[in-house]
Write an enzyme that holds these catalytic residues in place. Sequence first.
Site, PDB file in Angstrom:
ATOM      1  N   SER A   1      56.815  10.539 -48.343  1.00 20.11           N
ATOM      2  CA  SER A   1      55.480   9.998 -48.587  1.00 20.11           C
ATOM      3  C   SER A   1      54.398  10.754 -47.831  1.00 20.11           C
ATOM      4  O   SER A   1      53.231  10.454 -47.957  1.00 20.11           O
ATOM      5  CB  SER A   1      55.439   8.534 -48.133  1.00 20.11           C
ATOM      6  OG  SER A   1      56.457   7.817 -48.773  1.00 20.11           O
ATOM      7  N   CYS A   2      54.800  11.719 -47.001  1.00 21.21           N
ATOM      8  CA  CYS A   2      53.789  12.341 -46.135  1.00 21.21           C
ATOM      9  C   CYS A   2      53.591  13.829 -46.331  1.00 21.21           C
ATOM     10  O   CYS A   2      52.504  14.275 -46.663  1.00 21.21           O
ATOM     11  CB  CYS A   2      54.146  12.050 -44.678  1.00 21.21           C
ATOM     12  SG  CYS A   2      54.200  10.295 -44.362  1.00 21.21           S
ATOM     13  N   PHE A   3      54.655  14.622 -46.073  1.00 20.20           N
ATOM     14  CA  PHE A   3      54.454  16.081 -46.080  1.00 20.20           C
ATOM     15  C   PHE A   3      53.808  16.582 -47.379  1.00 20.20           C
ATOM     16  O   PHE A   3      52.796  17.267 -47.351  1.00 20.20           O
ATOM     17  CB  PHE A   3      55.782  16.810 -45.845  1.00 20.20           C
ATOM     18  CG  PHE A   3      56.264  16.722 -44.419  1.00 20.20           C
ATOM     19  CD1 PHE A   3      55.509  16.114 -43.431  1.00 20.20           C
ATOM     20  CD2 PHE A   3      57.493  17.246 -44.049  1.00 20.20           C
ATOM     21  CE1 PHE A   3      55.953  16.032 -42.122  1.00 20.20           C
ATOM     22  CE2 PHE A   3      57.955  17.175 -42.735  1.00 20.20           C
ATOM     23  CZ  PHE A   3      57.172  16.567 -41.777  1.00 20.20           C
TER      24      PHE A   3
END
Length: 420
Positions: free
Chosen positions: A263-265
């Site tokens: 969900s981030c990188f």
Amino acid sequence: MKNKVPIGIVGLGYVGLVIAACFAKLGYQVTVVDIDEEKCKAINEKRSPIFEPGIDEILKKTPFKASMNPQDLADAAIIFICVNTPSKADGAISLEAIKKATEQIASVLKVKKDYCTIVVKSTVIPGTTQEVILPILEKSGKKAGQDFGLCMSPEFLREGKGINDFMQPDRIIIGEYDKKSGDALYDLFRDFKAPILRVNLTTAEMIKYASNTFLAAKLSFINEIGNICKRLGIDTYQVAQGMGYDERIGAKFLNAGVGFGGSCFPKDLKALIVHAKELGYQPKLLEEVKNVNDQQVLRMIELLKKHTSLRYKNIGLLGLSFKPGTDDIKDSVAILITQTLLAEKAIVTAYDPQAMQNFKKIFPQISYNNPDEILKCDAVLIITEWEEFSRLDYSKTKIVIDGRRVLKAKEALIYEGICW
Ligand code: UDX
């Protein structure tokens, strides 16, 4: 016992949930507000709405309240904004949810008598807190610095290790509108055994993006080295081991493989690339970090095609989540791999200990089965390194293409590692 101020949290996603549970465990009175009735119901029934180790236990011992009514934050001395900031179609950050959450908090500020501090925890593009969030809060008629405090304090939690990462942070970053705002947040974290760095709002936002895109760059770097090592017939993991003794490089985050998801990188990389361009700068290195990662997934298919055609072949997938220890499939490499296999008319069967329910929502048309059945397929792709995959018997499996270094799979009749 230092008096523990009441804490409010907006957003019952992964970050809000972990922070709420941890502050509750530390003895704070915590109230979380979310628009999702199901999530609120789960929390009030002491059940975690997501798979995250340790949350259920905390909910049973030190429960906290979830509500759909923002006015339930009226007593909070500190309010954290933890809503999601996903990518738009062009990769730019979407501020829709955080604007709505900020408007909810402004409605609370309007009626609040006492000073409280608003803390942005969501990952927001540098400049957002100052230029977007602050003006919305001041629509309440209250003034930042005077009637309320404003901070930006990024989270550095890893899914599956969120509680550990909150309780034992490497550092705490406090971006502060003014000293009084920063002091309020400093008081909350002063007993944590971690360096506390106090900077301005925009600097705090950039520390988060620079950290995440650096970690992504480190992965694309070792995957690029891995692709070269594969052609040299040497083992990238031994190269990484040799590198890691240099403390300037560090041994962590050098596991070459099929690439990063989550969900981030991917989201943060795209958002920073788009924002840099909006600022008139061409982020060539960041763009190549993304390109190397996007290409890495397709190397799994290339390796597979070295050993078999795909049309109408039974291809098994071991692992669907973006990493072990979570049911999260957000930007998991399993998605692009499945799409590519289906486009080549392969017949796909998948297994994952936690993420099959989530994966079925996107791919209802593929089959799902247990690991033993997967191993009978014409070929097997290892996509997520769940610990249980190291205990399977691959000796009768025809072909394994390993994207995550599960060396037990070398028992297969044909074994190929993506970077080793
Ligand atoms: C990351 C950051 O680590 C965290 O600090 C930030 O707050 C949120 O983003 P997370 O996305 O939960 O956390 O997962 P992480 O454990 O960092 O792994 C990210 C991706 O990199 C996964 O797909 C994982 O499989 C991959 N990875 C990780 C590798 O391919 N090799 C490695 O050596 C490490």
